[in-house]
Write a protein that holds these residues in place. Structure first.
Motif: not given
Length: 210
Positions: A97-98, A102-104, A114-115
């Motif tokens: 995600s773009m 710290f949220f993803v 993985a994130a």
């Protein structure tokens, strides 16, 4: 042969919302983020400038607010069940995600292998945004290639799930894709299309195809 399932977050795993919207809602900045999101969608601001302006907007952001925004966000149903099934089959799943890392990255707790998100300054924001840390749509393809290399897979083993313009490069790079509550940017590129609030149903389209 294994597979790597690659999920977008904003508008895909998050139903009709985005990390920036959920964070801003908890800070009482709904109007301000709506204007910034509009400018981003119309390409009046770049991903880097968006991050810079959001950091200014979120000067009071704390880890506690991020946690509350994450927990209260409108996630699709069945995310953890889908990822558990993927891993039970010996396959892999990742989020690219773009949005802020710290949220993803909190999605690894739900079972993602993985994130990856954009690298923003540490909270609370005191340092400037590093442009090289902010992801672009093309960076999603680069990260997918890196994940494939790490897992011993190829692009041909990938399935992408996404909803908008930021997913077009990845959809064009892999052989199978699912448009989830998507707009016109990806609907014509996708192998499958899903409208609804349950990731299990979108995932079933891939499984039914074998």
């Amino acid at each position: 042969m294994g597979k790597l399932h690659l999920f977008d977050m904003d508008g895909t795993l998050l139903y009709g919302s985005a990390a920036s919207i959920e964070i801003s809602r908890h800070l009482g900045l709904d109007r301000e983020i709506a204007e910034l999101e509009r400018a981003f969608i119309t390409r009046e601001v770049t991903p880097v400038r968006f991050a810079e302006l959001a950091c200014e907007l979120w000067s009071e952001l704390t880890e506690e607010v991020v946690a509350a925004a994450f927990d209260g966000a409108p996630w699709l149903d069945g995310i953890q069940e889908v990822w558990a099934d993927i891993r039970a089959r010996g396959e892999r799943c990742a989020v690219i995600s773009m949005s802020p890392g710290f949220f993803v990255e909190r999605l690894t707790v739900w079972g993602a292998d993985a994130a990856h998100g954009s690298r923003w300054p540490a909270l609370p924001f005191r340092d400037p945004v590093e442009p090289d840390g902010i992801l672009s749509p093309s960076a999603k393809v680069r990260i997918a290639d890196e994940l494939c290399a790490g897992f011993g897979l190829e692009r041909t083993d990938c399935v992408a799930y996404g909803d908008s313009l930021s997913d077009t490069a990845l959809f064009a790079a892999v052989p199978a894709s699912v448009a989830v509550n998507a707009d016109h940017h990806v609907s014509g590129l996708a192998s499958y299309a899903y409208e609804g609030r349950d990731l299990r149903e979108a995932y079933a389209l891939v499984r039914a195809a074998g």
